[in-house]
Design an enzyme around this catalytic site. Structure first.
Site, short mmCIF file in Angstrom:
data_model
loop_
_atom_site.label_atom_id
_atom_site.label_comp_id
_atom_site.label_asym_id
_atom_site.label_seq_id
_atom_site.Cartn_x
_atom_site.Cartn_y
_atom_site.Cartn_z
N ALA A 35 7.94 -14.22 -3.81
CA ALA A 35 8.21 -15.46 -4.56
C ALA A 35 9.59 -16.05 -4.24
CB ALA A 35 8.08 -15.19 -6.06
N HIS A 37 11.01 -16.16 -1.23
CA HIS A 37 10.80 -17.00 -0.04
C HIS A 37 10.05 -18.28 -0.41
CE1 HIS A 37 10.94 -12.87 1.93
NE2 HIS A 37 11.87 -13.50 2.61
N GLY A 149 18.56 -18.68 1.10
CA GLY A 149 18.68 -18.14 -0.25
C GLY A 149 20.11 -17.71 -0.55
P1 AMP Z 1 14.63 -12.59 4.78
O1 AMP Z 1 13.17 -12.73 5.08
O2 AMP Z 1 14.97 -11.44 3.90
O3 AMP Z 1 15.49 -12.71 6.01
O4 AMP Z 1 15.00 -13.86 3.90
C1 AMP Z 1 14.71 -15.16 4.33
C2 AMP Z 1 15.35 -16.15 3.40
O5 AMP Z 1 14.87 -15.95 2.08
C3 AMP Z 1 16.88 -15.99 3.33
O6 AMP Z 1 17.47 -17.28 3.28
C4 AMP Z 1 17.07 -15.24 2.06
O7 AMP Z 1 18.33 -15.44 1.47
C5 AMP Z 1 15.96 -15.80 1.20
N1 AMP Z 1 15.62 -14.89 0.11
C6 AMP Z 1 15.30 -13.58 0.21
N2 AMP Z 1 15.10 -13.04 -1.02
C7 AMP Z 1 15.32 -14.03 -1.91
C8 AMP Z 1 15.28 -14.12 -3.34
N3 AMP Z 1 15.00 -13.07 -4.10
N4 AMP Z 1 15.56 -15.31 -3.92
C9 AMP Z 1 15.87 -16.39 -3.15
N5 AMP Z 1 15.92 -16.38 -1.81
C10 AMP Z 1 15.65 -15.23 -1.19
#
Ligand code: AMP
Length: 282
Positions: A35, A37, A149
């Protein structure tokens, strides 16, 4: 939603959307979407007629002893989730598409300063890998806006700095942290945790809130607050890498008794799993 695997098809799809008058928003991810993402996708949709997401587990941002091999890869579920959330285009490249000469031989983007502390100090080379892949993805997608995020707070600052310094013609938007009911920030790595540890991991957010409350109360010094936070994490069974208060704009150490414009940041481990979280102090 269309799925493309190569730069050529990506270009064609983005160019067609632009020719039809749409602006382009981009959400880069490493997949195993949750959620958190999806919230970035909704933010992207508020700003553009055509929303592109990418799923790429980027080898250059993992250290040799990190979880690249076991990082959860769920492309079918990711695609179904993105389609349900109204994503227009999913870019799902292979490693060769992003690093045609091999990941080791790739040109690297290094952002100085903000990469040196915290995650950058504990994970050497991590932010070079992040900046490199994001720069490459920006050049492939050529979006008008890209959404990141706040969960990865230092990463957000690194990307903002890179975009400014290298004059990427796009705007970076930040999206708030999406949390589980117990306060645990959603993360693909949460599934490494057993149910009991996942429950206890609510302590990370609780500790951030306690740090904020201590700042508001104004009776403790910064180093006392940080020590209290570490103790609180240890009590919940976590091994803190850091629990600190930093200036929100550049993550430098506050001078004197500065209490405005701060962010509290935590990285803590349980077994082999490392969790990060943060809170902008109101
Ligand atoms: P990742 O797939 O972990 O590299 O994350 C991809 C994007 O999703 C990055 O910009 C993260 O900061 C964002 N993101 C990951 N987890 C969350 C979360 N719980 N709330 C908001 N954004 C998130």
């Amino acid at each position: 939603m269309r799925i493309v695997h190569c730069a050529l098809d990506l270009r064609a799809a983005v160019d067609a959307a632009r020719a039809a008058g749409d602006s382009i928003a981009f959400v880069p991810t490493m997949g195993n979407l949750h959620a958190g993402h999806h919230s970035l996708l909704h933010r992207a949709r508020e700003h553009a007629g055509f929303v592109v997401a990418s799923v790429f587990v980027n080898p250059t941002q993992f250290g040799p002893n990190e979880d690249f091999a076991r990082y959860p890869r769920t492309p079918e579920a990711d695609a179904a989730g993105l389609a349900a959330q109204g994503c227009d285009l999913l870019f799902l490249p292979g490693v060769d598409e992003i690093y045609p000469l091999g990941a080791e031989a790739a040109v690297r983007v290094h952002v100085p300063g903000v990469t040196e502390s915290l995650e950058g100090a504990i994970r050497p080379g991590h932010f070079d890998g992040v900046a490199t892949v994001v720069a490459k993805l920006f050049n492939l997608v050529r979006p008008d806006v890209a959404v990141f995020g706040q969960k990865d707070y230092q990463q957000l600052l690194v990307i903002r700095r890179m975009v400014r310094d290298l004059a990427f013609p796009l705007e970076i938007l930040a999206a708030p942290i999406v949390r589980e009911a117990n306060g645990l920030a959603m993360s693909s790595r949460n599934q490494y945790l057993d149910a009991a540890t996942r429950d206890r991991a609510g302590a990370i957010h609780a500790t951030l809130l306690a740090m904020q409350a201590a700042i508001h109360a104004g009776t403790m010094q910064r180093d006392q607050i940080e020590a209290m936070a570490c103790a609180q994490l240890e009590q919940a069974g976590f091994l803190p890498d850091y629990a600190v208060l930093r200036r929100a704009d550049d993550l430098s150490e506050p001078v004197g008794d500065e209490r405005a414009g701060l962010v509290a940041l935590i990285a803590a481990r349980s077994g082999r799993t490392r969790l990060i979280d943060n809170l902008l102090i109101r």
